[in-house]
Design a protein around this motif. Structure first.
Motif, PDB file in Angstrom:
ATOM      1  N   MET A 289       0.821  -1.208   0.000  1.00 38.20           N
ATOM      2  CA  MET A 289       0.000   0.000   0.000  1.00 38.20           C
ATOM      3  C   MET A 289       0.854   1.256   0.000  1.00 38.20           C
ATOM      4  SD  MET A 289      -2.941  -1.172   2.729  1.00 38.20           S
ATOM      5  CE  MET A 289      -3.588   0.508   2.873  1.00 38.20           C
ATOM      6  N   GLY A 290       2.081   1.151   0.407  1.00 38.63           N
ATOM      7  CA  GLY A 290       2.971   2.315   0.406  1.00 38.63           C
ATOM      8  C   GLY A 290       3.584   2.620  -0.940  1.00 38.63           C
ATOM      9  N   HIS A 291       3.215   1.874  -1.981  1.00 33.81           N
ATOM     10  CA  HIS A 291       3.855   2.031  -3.282  1.00 33.81           C
ATOM     11  C   HIS A 291       3.644   3.429  -3.862  1.00 33.81           C
ATOM     12  CE1 HIS A 291       5.438   0.861  -7.194  1.00 33.81           C
ATOM     13  NE2 HIS A 291       4.373   1.438  -7.742  1.00 33.81           N
ATOM     14  N   SER A 292       2.437   3.956  -3.778  1.00 26.55           N
ATOM     15  CA  SER A 292       2.139   5.225  -4.453  1.00 26.55           C
ATOM     16  C   SER A 292       2.858   6.394  -3.821  1.00 26.55           C
ATOM     17  CB  SER A 292       0.627   5.483  -4.425  1.00 26.55           C
ATOM     18  OG  SER A 292       0.177   5.532  -3.080  1.00 26.55           O
ATOM     19  N   VAL A 293       3.090   6.338  -2.503  1.00 25.97           N
ATOM     20  CA  VAL A 293       3.771   7.452  -1.854  1.00 25.97           C
ATOM     21  C   VAL A 293       5.242   7.155  -1.627  1.00 25.97           C
ATOM     22  CG1 VAL A 293       1.701   8.306  -0.752  1.00 25.97           C
ATOM     23  CG2 VAL A 293       3.061   6.564   0.403  1.00 25.97           C
TER      24      VAL A 293
ATOM     25  N   LEU B   5       8.773   9.762   6.855  1.00 27.63           N
ATOM     26  CA  LEU B   5       7.681   8.833   6.618  1.00 27.63           C
ATOM     27  C   LEU B   5       7.704   8.291   5.199  1.00 27.63           C
ATOM     28  CD1 LEU B   5       5.137   7.397   7.533  1.00 27.63           C
ATOM     29  CD2 LEU B   5       3.827   9.452   6.918  1.00 27.63           C
ATOM     30  N   GLN B   6       7.908   9.197   4.225  1.00 26.72           N
ATOM     31  CA  GLN B   6       7.961   8.739   2.832  1.00 26.72           C
ATOM     32  C   GLN B   6       9.161   7.824   2.601  1.00 26.72           C
ATOM     33  OE1 GLN B   6       7.950  12.463   0.688  1.00 26.72           O
ATOM     34  NE2 GLN B   6       5.716  12.468   0.475  1.00 26.72           N
ATOM     35  N   LEU B   7      10.274   8.135   3.232  1.00 30.91           N
ATOM     36  CA  LEU B   7      11.451   7.279   3.086  1.00 30.91           C
ATOM     37  C   LEU B   7      11.215   5.915   3.740  1.00 30.91           C
ATOM     38  CD1 LEU B   7      14.337   7.079   2.052  1.00 30.91           C
ATOM     39  CD2 LEU B   7      15.133   8.043   4.224  1.00 30.91           C
ATOM     40  N   ALA B   8      10.520   5.901   4.869  1.00 31.33           N
ATOM     41  CA  ALA B   8      10.200   4.640   5.530  1.00 31.33           C
ATOM     42  C   ALA B   8       9.286   3.790   4.663  1.00 31.33           C
ATOM     43  CB  ALA B   8       9.552   4.910   6.888  1.00 31.33           C
ATOM     44  N   LEU B   9       8.256   4.411   4.057  1.00 29.61           N
ATOM     45  CA  LEU B   9       7.351   3.682   3.176  1.00 29.61           C
ATOM     46  C   LEU B   9       8.083   3.172   1.938  1.00 29.61           C
ATOM     47  CD1 LEU B   9       4.184   5.948   3.427  1.00 29.61           C
ATOM     48  CD2 LEU B   9       4.504   3.683   4.424  1.00 29.61           C
TER      49      LEU B   9
ATOM     50  N   LEU C  97      17.598  12.254   9.057  1.00 32.11           N
ATOM     51  CA  LEU C  97      16.597  11.688   8.160  1.00 32.11           C
ATOM     52  C   LEU C  97      16.672  10.167   8.157  1.00 32.11           C
ATOM     53  CD1 LEU C  97      14.445  12.021   5.929  1.00 32.11           C
ATOM     54  CD2 LEU C  97      16.327  12.133   4.258  1.00 32.11           C
ATOM     55  N   LEU C  98      17.885   9.629   8.112  1.00 34.77           N
ATOM     56  CA  LEU C  98      18.030   8.168   8.074  1.00 34.77           C
ATOM     57  C   LEU C  98      17.600   7.524   9.387  1.00 34.77           C
ATOM     58  CD1 LEU C  98      21.442   7.805   6.180  1.00 34.77           C
ATOM     59  CD2 LEU C  98      19.123   7.577   5.280  1.00 34.77           C
ATOM     60  N   ARG C  99      17.958   8.151  10.531  1.00 33.62           N
ATOM     61  CA  ARG C  99      17.554   7.591  11.820  1.00 33.62           C
ATOM     62  C   ARG C  99      16.035   7.619  11.979  1.00 33.62           C
ATOM     63  NH1 ARG C  99      22.407   9.992  13.539  1.00 33.62           N
ATOM     64  NH2 ARG C  99      21.369  11.982  13.931  1.00 33.62           N
ATOM     65  N   SER C 100      15.423   8.740  11.603  1.00 33.97           N
ATOM     66  CA  SER C 100      13.967   8.854  11.729  1.00 33.97           C
ATOM     67  C   SER C 100      13.263   7.865  10.805  1.00 33.97           C
ATOM     68  CB  SER C 100      13.525  10.282  11.401  1.00 33.97           C
ATOM     69  OG  SER C 100      14.129  11.211  12.264  1.00 33.97           O
ATOM     70  N   ALA C 101      13.750   7.759   9.561  1.00 34.61           N
ATOM     71  CA  ALA C 101      13.119   6.856   8.603  1.00 34.61           C
ATOM     72  C   ALA C 101      13.268   5.404   9.045  1.00 34.61           C
ATOM     73  CB  ALA C 101      13.724   7.048   7.220  1.00 34.61           C
ATOM     74  N   THR C 102      14.459   5.037   9.562  1.00 36.83           N
ATOM     75  CA  THR C 102      14.679   3.665  10.034  1.00 36.83           C
ATOM     76  C   THR C 102      13.763   3.337  11.205  1.00 36.83           C
ATOM     77  OG1 THR C 102      17.004   3.751   9.330  1.00 36.83           O
ATOM     78  CG2 THR C 102      16.395   2.052  10.933  1.00 36.83           C
TER      79      THR C 102
ATOM     80  N   LEU D  11      10.879   4.779  11.930  1.00 37.33           N
ATOM     81  CA  LEU D  11       9.500   4.704  11.449  1.00 37.33           C
ATOM     82  C   LEU D  11       9.242   3.408  10.681  1.00 37.33           C
ATOM     83  CD1 LEU D  11       8.790   8.364  10.283  1.00 37.33           C
ATOM     84  CD2 LEU D  11       7.594   7.102  12.087  1.00 37.33           C
ATOM     85  N   GLU D  12      10.216   2.978   9.896  1.00 34.16           N
ATOM     86  CA  GLU D  12      10.042   1.742   9.128  1.00 34.16           C
ATOM     87  C   GLU D  12       9.849   0.545  10.061  1.00 34.16           C
ATOM     88  OE1 GLU D  12      12.476  -0.999   5.867  1.00 34.16           O
ATOM     89  OE2 GLU D  12      13.098   1.071   6.248  1.00 34.16           O
ATOM     90  N   PHE D  13      10.714   0.442  11.083  1.00 30.71           N
ATOM     91  CA  PHE D  13      10.559  -0.652  12.032  1.00 30.71           C
ATOM     92  C   PHE D  13       9.266  -0.508  12.841  1.00 30.71           C
ATOM     93  CE2 PHE D  13      15.179  -1.402  11.457  1.00 30.71           C
ATOM     94  CZ  PHE D  13      15.145  -2.777  11.296  1.00 30.71           C
ATOM     95  N   ALA D  14       8.888   0.735  13.157  1.00 27.09           N
ATOM     96  CA  ALA D  14       7.649   0.944  13.914  1.00 27.09           C
ATOM     97  C   ALA D  14       6.439   0.510  13.102  1.00 27.09           C
ATOM     98  CB  ALA D  14       7.525   2.420  14.303  1.00 27.09           C
TER      99      ALA D  14
END
Length: 827
Positions: free
Chosen positions: A431-435, A443-447, A746-751, A753-756
């Protein structure tokens, strides 16, 4: 040649840390299974050992005749200690007073388990020849004589019994107990040909000897002889012990499931890391046979190391936990052989079965991968991997538990989990494909990361969710079991029973209770009757069935019947409605199942030589362990209005509450007043038994808490192993993102969020599967009330997000702190 190469290969990768994940996974598997098996077996043996004090032995043979010497010879051969006792009813006399008593004539080794408690304290002695010890209420009934007449003998009363370890609990057996020496029975002249007497042969010994004794002796018993242990239903602790043992088995099965998950994760990562190695070996001319031998030996070395470390860790875990156990539990030490064999078997079976498919893919890597890194060889056969994995889990589960329902429940739950996560998890990630194409914020980097690693993340979800499902399941069952036991034995649980209450004494007895502020149950009328027909079909006995007669087997004894206008406490209707018409009866569910009854069936009872016909209006589930009056059959008052009856009730009494109520009397004073005022009412003190029951429940509760802690530890290790599995790909991606100028924040936040997001999805799916698993376990195994755990639907995703995010960021902390050059160099 292959062995030398495999050994060099093994040493190099071990020193470089490349084997850490799979060694850790196998170590975790063996440690979890060995540790859980050892601790749970210790707790099982301890619980059964402590509960055995309810029958004063490990095993009992109850026989109406003297036991065949062949059985006693078997016990002697196996080194079992045993004692012979007799039990029968008789009248005793003291002056012009007389009373029906239950004579318990015991051998010199009685009791094999537990202790006798007299009014003066615990004792290891027994009545001497010519003496008798009496239950305290007998003294009051006979006006405290110094001696009594029993048959042809006169016995001195030298001890007042507070509690016998095998006193049991039967409020309908109202006769007080008289304890005498077995050698005095002949002198009384009471036992004559045809006398009704029970010979109680009590045995104790090691678990293995008892098991062998049961296998050899039980087939030699006839239909009138009963084999009794703490789980035979003769003890009020039986239900609690059975459910506790099932919980311990389940916890160990879940430990095996966790271990298998860790092995599967590690095996897949291990084989992926060696794709290039196999391609290179094939390029340099190595044959398929040589490569199979090389990696087979290599995997065997890795497995051996993991098993060795796991066994040491499991035994150290057992020693560590034993130090925190109460002395009475720590004193039990079952053999080490079974946990060790189970640990070794787990390591070997799981390493082979869970590594088979990844190893097949590894050996099928084409030499062309040297030039085209995207080639992965074998792409089909996932069904084989699933089949091998489930077979391994089922095999290990059954080897450990010996329980098909438990094993199948775990396997089907795992199968549902895998199917649901493979479909729903992958769909939710996509579902994260479009964004996911834009990477301007965390958030976008995590998706985008979830989309790029869709397949790997779907597999990670299996690991994360498996651990969460097992945690939720074990936590819920533990709490439900503890809650059930607490409801059965609350602080105000009855500690006295009143039986043989005459109809004219019911109202004065109620007034007595009210004046003394004693909390009592309702007074239940008791009428004896025998069930003779179902739907006008005459019932036959077990003996008649064994002799070849056809028909429905009934209950070969009289039942205690009662009547009420309303449903009693601790009873719940499972089908139909409670009695509405005069000719209706409510039947306890297990009796209904045994007799094959349906609603509206007609039952015929014989009461005082009169026939009473009623229709089955409802089935009731009864909580027998509540120590309150309970019955198989409940009629309407009008149905039994023509029959004479006595009544029974129970009440709770303790000194503290009496003092709070302003009374200067102790509970013994109140009981003595009650006996004097109502001399025909029998008062049965079950307070000591309730205290012993609570002690066993506390030990069971501790056992459940310790096993829960072990499963929590195993779950945490699986989560860490799962997080470790994706580090190589993540390192390459971080290097690329650093190269294109992504900041550390950015990388720490995205990582994180991705795991979350992974954790939240895993938590949501874990709740769905855990609810299914709990439904199966509660209905098929534990017989608990089924209900939805609505708070979980919010808490589990949140906790999953926090836990997985913490583990992921903690594991990635070094990669996130490295510069672009360091990442490229390490990759």
């Amino acid at each position: 040649m292959e062995f030398q190469l495999a050994w060099r290969f093994f040493k190099r990768e071990l020193t470089q840390g490349q084997l850490l994940l799979i060694v850790l996974a196998i170590t975790l598997a063996v440690l979890s299974v060995t540790g859980l098996a050892r601790v749970s077996e210790r707790l099982q043996v301890a619980i059964n050992g402590e509960a055995a004090t309810f029958i004063a032995a490990d095993r009992i043979i109850d026989s109406p005749i003297a036991l065949d010497n062949k059985i006693l010879d078997i016990a002697a051969k196996l080194g079992l200690a045993h004692v012979t006792n007799m039990q029968f009813n008789s009248m005793v006399y003291a002056g012009d007073k007389f009373q029906l008593v239950t004579i318990k004539a015991v051998g010199p080794a009685y009791p094999l388990k537990g202790v006798i408690e007299l009014a003066s304290g615990e004792t290891k002695a027994l009545p001497q020849s010519g003496e008798a010890w009496f239950e305290n209420r007998l003294g009051a009934l006979l006006e405290n004589p110094k001696s009594i007449e029993l048959g042809n003998s006169e016995l001195k009363l030298t001890g007042e019994i507070s509690r016998l370890p095998d006193g049991g609990f039967n409020p309908f057996a109202s006769a007080p107990v008289l304890l005498i020496a077995l050698e005095d029975v002949d002198a009384t002249g009471i036992i004559q040909p045809g006398s009704r007497v029970s010979y109680l042969y009590q045995f104790t010994g090691t678990a293995s000897a008892l098991k062998q004794f049961e296998a050899e002796a039980k087939p030699l018993l006839n239909n009138s002889q009963r084999w009794v242990d703490v789980q035979s239903g003769d003890s009020p602790i039986a239900s609690a012990v059975k459910k506790a043992e099932r919980f311990l088995l389940l916890a160990s099965l879940l430990g095996i499931a966790l271990a298998c998950a860790a092995i599967g994760i590690a095996a897949q990562r291990y084989c992926q890391r060696h794709y290039d190695v196999v391609a290179m070996l094939k390029t340099f001319g190595a044959s398929a046979k040589q490569i199979r031998r090389l990696f087979g030996i290599h995997l065997l070395l890795v497995t051996g190391l993991g098993i060795g470390l796991g066994l040491v860790g499991g035994l150290l875990l057992d020693l560590g936990l034993t130090a925190f156990l109460p002395a009475e539990i720590a004193a039990y030490s079952p053999p080490y052989s079974r946990p060790i064999l189970l640990g070794v078997s787990t390591g070997l079976i799981s390493a082979f079965m869970f590594s088979a498919y990844p190893l097949m893919r590894l050996l099928a890597i084409p030499p062309l991968r040297v030039l085209q890194r995207q080639l992965e060889g074998l792409q089909l056969g996932m069904w084989l991997h699933l089949l091998l994995s489930l077979t391994a889990m089922a095999l290990l589960g059954y080897l450990y538990s010996g329980s098909i329902p438990l094993t199948l429940t775990v396997v089907f739950t795992v199968l549902l989990l895998g199917t649901l996560l493979s479909l729903l998890g992958f769909a939710m990630i996509r579902m994260g494909h479009s964004v996911g194409m834009k990477t301007t914020n965390p958030l976008q980097l995590a998706l985008a990361g979830l989309r790029r690693r869709a397949r790997q993340n779907a597999l990670q979800l299996v690991g994360f969710s498996s651990a969460l499902v097992l945690l939720l399941t074990i936590l819920a069952l533990r709490q439900d079991l503890l809650n059930e036991w607490q409801k059965q034995l609350p602080d105000n649980a009855p500690n006295y029973f009143l039986v043989n209450i005459a109809p004219e004494d019911a109202k004065p007895l109620n007034d007595f209770m009210n004046v003394n502020q004693i909390a009592a149950t309702d007074i239940y009328p008791v009428i004896r009757g025998r069930l003779t027909h179902v739907n006008d079909e005459e019932l036959i006995s077990d003996e008649q069935q064994k002799q070849g007669e056809a028909g429905r087997v009934g209950i070969s004894r009289e039942l205690n019947l009662t009547y009420r206008d309303s449903l009693p406490p601790n009873n719940s209707i499972t089908a139909g409605t409670f009695n509405q018409r005069d000719d209706e009866v409510s039947v306890e569910t297990k009796v209904a199942e045994r007799l094959g009854l349906n609603l509206n069936d007609t039952l015929t009872f014989t009461i005082d030589n009169q026939l009473v016909k009623v229709k089955v209006a409802s089935f009731r589930k009864v909580q027998w362990e509540t120590l309150q009056p309970n019955f198989f059959m409940i009629f309407t008052p009008k149905a039994l209005a023509d029959f004479s009856y006595t009544s029974m009730a129970s009440f709770h009494l303790d000194d503290d509450k009496l003092k709070q109520a302003g009374s200067e009397l102790s509970d013994n004073d109140v009981v003595l007043q009650l006996i004097k005022r109502f001399p025909t009412v029998s008062v049965i003190d079950v307070g000591a038994m309730v205290g012993q029951l609570r002690q066993i429940i506390e030990q069971v509760s501790l056992s459940l808490s310790l096993v829960l802690a072990l499963v929590l530890l195993a779950s945490a290790l699986v989560l860490i192993a799962q997080t470790e599995a994706g580090m190589a790909m993540r390192q390459r991606e971080l290097a690329v993102l650093r190269t294109f100028g992504a900041s550390g924040w950015l990388l720490r936040s995205a990582t994180g969020l991705e795991f979350a997001l992974l954790g939240a999805i895993a938590g949501l799916l874990a709740v769905i599967v855990a609810e299914f698993a709990l439904y199966m376990l509660k209905t098929q195994v534990f017989e608990l009330v089924v209900y939805m755990h609505w708070p979980w639907w919010a808490i589990a995703p949140l906790m999953g997000a926090l836990i997985v995010a913490f583990l992921g960021v903690w594991r990635c902390r070094q990669l996130l702190n490295q510069s672009c050059g360091e990442l490229l160099k390490a990759g």
